[in-house]
Motif scaffolding. Structure first.
Motif, PDB file in Angstrom:
ATOM      1  N   UNK A  64       0.822  -1.207   0.000  1.00  0.00           N
ATOM      2  CA  UNK A  64       0.000   0.000   0.000  1.00  0.00           C
ATOM      3  C   UNK A  64       0.858   1.259   0.000  1.00  0.00           C
ATOM      4  N   UNK A  65       2.065   1.166   0.561  1.00  0.00           N
ATOM      5  CA  UNK A  65       2.935   2.342   0.667  1.00  0.00           C
ATOM      6  C   UNK A  65       3.835   2.541  -0.549  1.00  0.00           C
ATOM      7  N   UNK A  66       3.958   1.523  -1.393  1.00  0.00           N
ATOM      8  CA  UNK A  66       4.927   1.572  -2.496  1.00  0.00           C
ATOM      9  C   UNK A  66       4.504   2.592  -3.556  1.00  0.00           C
ATOM     10  N   UNK A  67       5.363   3.571  -3.856  1.00  0.00           N
ATOM     11  CA  UNK A  67       4.990   4.605  -4.832  1.00  0.00           C
ATOM     12  C   UNK A  67       4.952   4.105  -6.277  1.00  0.00           C
ATOM     13  N   UNK A  68       5.566   2.938  -6.533  1.00  0.00           N
ATOM     14  CA  UNK A  68       5.573   2.411  -7.905  1.00  0.00           C
ATOM     15  C   UNK A  68       4.808   1.095  -8.003  1.00  0.00           C
ATOM     16  N   UNK A  69       4.024   0.784  -6.967  1.00  0.00           N
ATOM     17  CA  UNK A  69       3.069  -0.327  -6.984  1.00  0.00           C
ATOM     18  C   UNK A  69       3.712  -1.700  -7.193  1.00  0.00           C
ATOM     19  N   UNK A  70       4.849  -1.919  -6.551  1.00  0.00           N
ATOM     20  CA  UNK A  70       5.453  -3.247  -6.580  1.00  0.00           C
ATOM     21  C   UNK A  70       4.628  -4.181  -5.692  1.00  0.00           C
ATOM     22  N   UNK A  71       4.274  -5.387  -6.159  1.00  0.00           N
ATOM     23  CA  UNK A  71       3.491  -6.327  -5.334  1.00  0.00           C
ATOM     24  C   UNK A  71       4.387  -7.012  -4.303  1.00  0.00           C
ATOM     25  N   UNK A  72       4.878  -6.231  -3.356  1.00  0.00           N
ATOM     26  CA  UNK A  72       5.929  -6.682  -2.443  1.00  0.00           C
ATOM     27  C   UNK A  72       5.518  -7.918  -1.658  1.00  0.00           C
TER      28      UNK A  72
END
Length: 400
Positions: A64-72
């Motif tokens: 939710x925090x990733x600015x580039x929308x990586x599916x961490x």
């Protein structure tokens, strides 16, 4: 496999929001276990999995925090699937990946410590106990059963939160809807297996549940969920990763109540607001679970509590309570789980307070830590409506 899986820009924002990273000094964090590991694995499939990868709770706050929308978190789930485990941990994790098995025989949770400890189950965290169904409300004169809603019965509600399940069913029927319980027997949405690093098993379980639900989907207007994790899984993992598409909208119980409960119900809930001055102030603590916060954001539970006239609404300043599905039930995670939930104890100082939370395992964990009763919003709405209507009936009897 995923969009933006190699888009990490190494900003480390995900580390700053990770609840486990702030508690476990040996935990390398979501960036190392997700995108960093994925790049190394793509270059060399023989890359050794991290010994700490299973310490991730799959809360998805990093995503939710990733600015580039990586599916961490999903990359970490794949990472988990490659880690070698001992036979006893494999057996334990297989059991926890199939909570619908336990839901069929909920009294198995009463197994003594000497039987479960050798398999790596925790003994410090409170295990759930079967709860009775509450008596259903009688139909309201305003009831109009032209619309049928499906109530998705998650594993935990089926086995251990029967009071929440029957409260939700009673309220939906009171609001004028016919209720169909889905699926007809104990199944799982697949989230438990996926979060435990068994993505293929999670997909298989999800497809089995979808097949079991299919006969009951005819003529439904909506599906209502009671568990935040299942809600997110049905609405996100199912269509995005497992190619499962439900033919009707899925809403959490809280969203459905705010949108569909009739005005007369909310009026009735507010008529007895002065009763709380007679009984003493009871704080309504709100905990929006990680999965719910990631998928729906904050504020829905607060809106519901306010609309229901509940007293002294306060959000818990708690990023993650530590339950993490089955996370707190694993011996190696108990210390971290209780450390994460300890922040709630600093805020909830009165055991007569109520805690409103949209997940059964989170409710169980918070009740153990604080001593205050934590339950699903459907339970609290049902109890409040019953107490106010009973009180009105008593007053009317006295006036006669």
């Amino acid at each position: 496999m995923w969009e933006n899986d190699d888009a990490c820009i190494k900003c480390s924002i995900c580390i700053s929001v990770c609840p486990v990273y702030g508690q476990d000094l040996e935990f390398p964090g979501p960036k190392a276990l997700g995108p960093d590991w994925f790049r190394a694995y793509q270059a060399n499939p023989l890359t050794v999995p991290s010994e700490h990868v299973d310490d991730c709770t799959f809360c998805q706050l990093c995503e939710a925090s990733c600015p580039v929308h990586v599916p961490i978190a999903h990359l970490i789930a794949q990472h988990k699937s490659l880690k070698k485990k001992t036979w006893r941990i494999n057996l334990r994790d297989r059991i926890l990946a199939h909570p619908h098995w336990v839901a069929r025989y909920p009294r198995l949770a009463n197994a003594p410590n000497f039987l479960v400890r050798p398999l790596g189950f925790g003994t410090q965290s409170r295990w759930p106990r079967p709860q009775r169904r509450v008596a259903p409300l009688s139909s309201s004169p305003q009831a109009d059963t032209r619309q049928i809603v499906g109530l998705f019965v998650d594993c935990y509600s089926r086995g251990f939160d029967q009071d929440v399940l029957s409260a939700a069913q009673a309220l939906l029927e009171l609001w004028g809807f016919s209720v169909r319980l889905l699926p007809h027997a104990s199944h799982c949405c697949g989230a438990a297996a996926y979060a435990a690093g068994q993505p293929e098993e999670g997909q298989r379980i999800a497809h089995s549940t979808y097949d079991a639900m299919t006969p009951g989907l005819t003529d439904l207007s909506q599906i209502v969920t009671l568990n935040a994790t299942c809600d997110s899984t049905l609405r996100e993992e199912w269509p995005l990763y497992w190619n499962l598409s439900l033919p009707v909208p899925v809403l959490s119980f809280s969203e459905f109540a705010l949108d569909k409960a009739p005005a007369w119900f909310w009026d009735a809930m507010h008529k007895g607001m002065t009763a709380r001055q007679e009984q003493g102030e009871t704080t309504s603590w709100i905990h929006t679970t990680c999965r719910s916060r990631v998928s729906r954001g904050d504020g829905i539970l607060e809106q519901l509590a306010d609309k229901a006239g509940l007293a002294a609404i306060q959000p818990l300043n708690l990023a993650c309570c530590g339950a993490g599905g089955s996370y707190a039930f694993k011996e190696e995670h108990e210390k971290t789980a209780h450390a994460l939930g300890a922040a709630a104890l600093e805020q909830v100082t009165e055991t007569h307070d109520r805690i409103i939370v949209d997940s059964g395992t989170c409710a169980l964990h918070l009740t153990q830590i604080t001593g205050a009763l934590a339950k699903h919003p459907a339970y609290w709405l049902y109890q409040r409506f019953l107490s106010l209507t009973q009180r009105s009936g008593d007053i009317a009897s006295q006036e006669k």
